[in-house]
Design an enzyme around this catalytic site. Sequence first.
Site, PDB file in Angstrom:
ATOM      1  N   SER A 101     -53.465 -48.011 -62.078  1.00 18.73           N
ATOM      2  CA  SER A 101     -54.771 -47.956 -61.435  1.00 18.73           C
ATOM      3  C   SER A 101     -55.724 -48.811 -62.255  1.00 18.73           C
ATOM      4  O   SER A 101     -55.335 -49.844 -62.791  1.00 18.73           O
ATOM      5  CB  SER A 101     -55.240 -46.498 -61.346  1.00 18.73           C
ATOM      6  OG  SER A 101     -56.452 -46.404 -60.641  1.00 18.73           O
ATOM      7  N   ARG A 149     -59.796 -46.238 -56.201  1.00 13.50           N
ATOM      8  CA  ARG A 149     -60.229 -44.976 -55.595  1.00 13.50           C
ATOM      9  C   ARG A 149     -59.522 -44.713 -54.274  1.00 13.50           C
ATOM     10  O   ARG A 149     -59.447 -43.578 -53.830  1.00 13.50           O
ATOM     11  CB  ARG A 149     -61.746 -45.006 -55.358  1.00 13.50           C
ATOM     12  CG  ARG A 149     -62.598 -44.810 -56.602  1.00 13.50           C
ATOM     13  CD  ARG A 149     -64.026 -44.475 -56.205  1.00 13.50           C
ATOM     14  NE  ARG A 149     -64.893 -44.430 -57.370  1.00 13.50           N
ATOM     15  CZ  ARG A 149     -65.738 -45.389 -57.721  1.00 13.50           C
ATOM     16  NH1 ARG A 149     -65.815 -46.481 -56.980  1.00 13.50           N
ATOM     17  NH2 ARG A 149     -66.499 -45.280 -58.788  1.00 13.50           N
ATOM     18  N   VAL A 206     -63.214 -36.888 -62.080  1.00 14.13           N
ATOM     19  CA  VAL A 206     -62.908 -38.223 -62.600  1.00 14.13           C
ATOM     20  C   VAL A 206     -63.105 -39.321 -61.551  1.00 14.13           C
ATOM     21  O   VAL A 206     -63.212 -39.046 -60.365  1.00 14.13           O
ATOM     22  CB  VAL A 206     -61.463 -38.289 -63.148  1.00 14.13           C
ATOM     23  CG1 VAL A 206     -61.274 -37.289 -64.270  1.00 14.13           C
ATOM     24  CG2 VAL A 206     -60.442 -38.016 -62.036  1.00 14.13           C
ATOM     25  N   GLU A 207     -63.132 -40.565 -62.019  1.00 20.62           N
ATOM     26  CA  GLU A 207     -63.331 -41.762 -61.184  1.00 20.62           C
ATOM     27  C   GLU A 207     -64.564 -41.641 -60.291  1.00 20.62           C
ATOM     28  O   GLU A 207     -64.536 -41.993 -59.118  1.00 20.62           O
ATOM     29  CB  GLU A 207     -62.077 -42.068 -60.345  1.00 20.62           C
ATOM     30  CG  GLU A 207     -60.939 -42.649 -61.165  1.00 20.62           C
ATOM     31  CD  GLU A 207     -59.886 -43.336 -60.309  1.00 20.62           C
ATOM     32  OE1 GLU A 207     -60.216 -43.804 -59.207  1.00 20.62           O
ATOM     33  OE2 GLU A 207     -58.743 -43.414 -60.765  1.00 20.62           O
ATOM     34  N   GLY A 208     -65.637 -41.137 -60.869  1.00 19.46           N
ATOM     35  CA  GLY A 208     -66.868 -40.933 -60.122  1.00 19.46           C
ATOM     36  C   GLY A 208     -66.946 -39.495 -59.659  1.00 19.46           C
ATOM     37  O   GLY A 208     -66.223 -39.094 -58.755  1.00 19.46           O
TER      38      GLY A 208
END
Length: 832
Positions: free
Chosen positions: A217, A382, A504-506
């Site tokens: 990723s 995402r 996570v990731e925003g």
Amino acid sequence: MEAITELFGFLFEIPLWTSVGAAIILAIGFAYTGAPLWLWAIAGYLGLAGLEAPNWLFITYSALVLLFNVKPIRRTLLSAPIMKLLDVLNFLPTISETEQTAIDAGTVWVEGELFSGKPNFKRILDEPYPELTKDEQDFLDNQVEALCSMVNDWDVFVKKDFNEDAWDYMRKEGFFGLIVPKKYGGHEFSATAHSAIVAKLGSRSGPLATTVMVPNSLGPAELLMHYGTEKQKDYYLPRLAAGVEMPCFALTEPNAGSDAGGMTSHGEVFKGEDGELYLKLNWNKRYITLAAISTVLGLAFKLNDPENLLGKGEDLGITCALIPSDTKGVVLGKRHDPLGVPFYNCPTHGHNVIVPIDSIIGGIEGAGNGWRMLMESLAVGRGISLPAQSLGGAKMATRVVGAYAMIRKQFGLNIGKFEGIEEPMARIGGYTYFMEAARKYTTGGLDKGAKPAVVTAIMKYNFTELMREIINDGMDIVGGAGISRGPRNIFANGYISLPIAITVEGANILTRTLMIFGQGAIRCHPYALNEIKALTEGDAKGFDDNFWAHIGHVGRNKARAFMLSITRGRLAGSPVSGPASKYFKKLAWTSASFAFYADIALGSYGGALKMKEKIAGRYADVLSHMYLAAATLRRFEAEGRRKEDEIYFKWAMDYIFFRIQQAFEGILKEIKVPGLTWVFRLAGVWSRLNPIGTYPSDELGHKVASAMQTIGEQRDRITEGSYVPSDPAEAVGRYEHTLKLITEAAPVYKKIYVAMKKREILKDSVPNLIDPALEKGIITKEEADQARKAEEARYDAIQVDEFTLEEYMNETQVHQKERVYNQRRCLNKFDF
């Protein structure tokens, strides 16, 4: 005027009320279709002629026609003053450099159609709904299947690590190089294959999916492939693909999570004694997955060049670089413990770390371009990793809950027959159906080159939230089997892990309120971004072109929203016939209403809209569910409108439009429109009386729940791509084995129930009735053996794990020693 009167004299003979009615209908038709301004002008002349308007009115009207239709005149007399007024009012949102980069990153894909108010359904249906290549399918069926068989989720949680065989297999089979091009030794799999692999691993073990998905990723491999120099690619990509290098990416800081602009990690360019250029770096990062075992750090920092040695100015901005973990000054900190979920995660610090200038990803050209790199890479990531992991869990929940509901009995009935159980079961099955649709639809777009930041934010937010609901529903259904931890428990570890995916990731709150609509309102709107650019640059021509087109856009969508509402979408066309037709019409209705209300919000709040996060969140919900609806429609049509899947499809679509209705009600209840708020409150009343969608019916939910409990092709297809062990000693395998035995014994059970109703045998539980039924010749010996075997399996399947006090107290200590030993072995393997 006399010439016009002679030409259109017949209009004078039409009664006034008829003329007015015709004019209203014509105006609505023009607005609904988005007729050009010149056609409105002609219609106006005809109307004035029909009303025998005086000359002065014709002259005044002609002046207005010239003002609005002759662009140089309009630009000077109208557009320029409007530009000045908007500037004085500070109407534009204040957009930081990092926000602007995020807005500019990636591409607009089908979400632009949904935002338009008049979506092109042909385009939506023409988007790929991809399948795996032979090589990809073989890898999924063989290597992924084998890796899943090597990993036991309970053991991973107890030992806090994978066994060494699993680590070796991941390296040997290239699990860390799924996306790396073949010429560098990777698999070069598509986004569709990448997501399918993560989903299958996620159906087996959350930490396993996390460990594989992170290197594939956002991280060094992704960034190098798109932005690295050839030298960087040639060195790192083969090593990353082979697992020789273990990567991580360090972005988040204690005071800079979602706000990357607040980053304090910094680097400085300087010239060394050897005359070469170097970077001196200092950083403080946390929550960095795989950092504890990393050999190379991807690092985001703010770069300064005080002597302008690079010739690009002193303050270059956010930059990304690759730092070997064994570089002097690099500290891989103590491990974080994210809710006890055993994936490697720790802080990292750097103290006066010196690296060559070519450590910057992309070399000198990459200096200052780090934020753009990250935004474009995140836009892809995402849409793959976390959605796939969530879907893997959803498919497993669908399969396990369906089996458990058939196996577990209460009050003499399988619990799947209780309506209270059917309701959450239907949610699990329905969610899984449209999640798989959105997964494949999204990866199809990514595979053809789209980088839709808004769509991928929709995917990350909605999939992780849906997974939270699915796990909670699953825990409720299985009851004690969900809360008693141990090898038999399917749900507990997923339940524990859920907040991590949400964070996570925003973080999901910000993803919903700021990204999906906040970014989408500017990026996906057909005119807003162009208007903002024109205003910022003082471009009167660009502003004039887009502003007046925007006004027409609002008028068209207002008319479409009104007409589609009073006809319940029937006025809209559908590109297909059959069960999906009515839902395409509803989607057209939704899009028109959403586009109109979005423009009302933009006009009412202006730059303050970005702070109205509650309203923005509701708009985000509508946009999210429009996308999920489009993907689900695409799946149903692409798969040939399977009759047996129609119940899942209809439940999913009804639920999606129910959620859209809820969001619209919230918008109309809370939106503030200067002087017109009361109009939107009345619209809210109309919306409740004439809803776009209502919750799926109980009958439909019953059918979905029943299908989940029925062995066959349909159950296999809905959960396709999940790992289902065949060993009855495995937790999932035990349920599968038991469900099969119970299904096969169904005719025997029926004979026993019929005999009991006829009072040929006394009423009792099935296990106690097998021998009496055999003695009275109701069933044969073979049937009795079959029923006993099924009941023995049923009893075993509903058991939960238990431990002696000594086992419970000492097991962690024993495995802790094993974990330390394994970690040392693992780290030694990376000592190159």
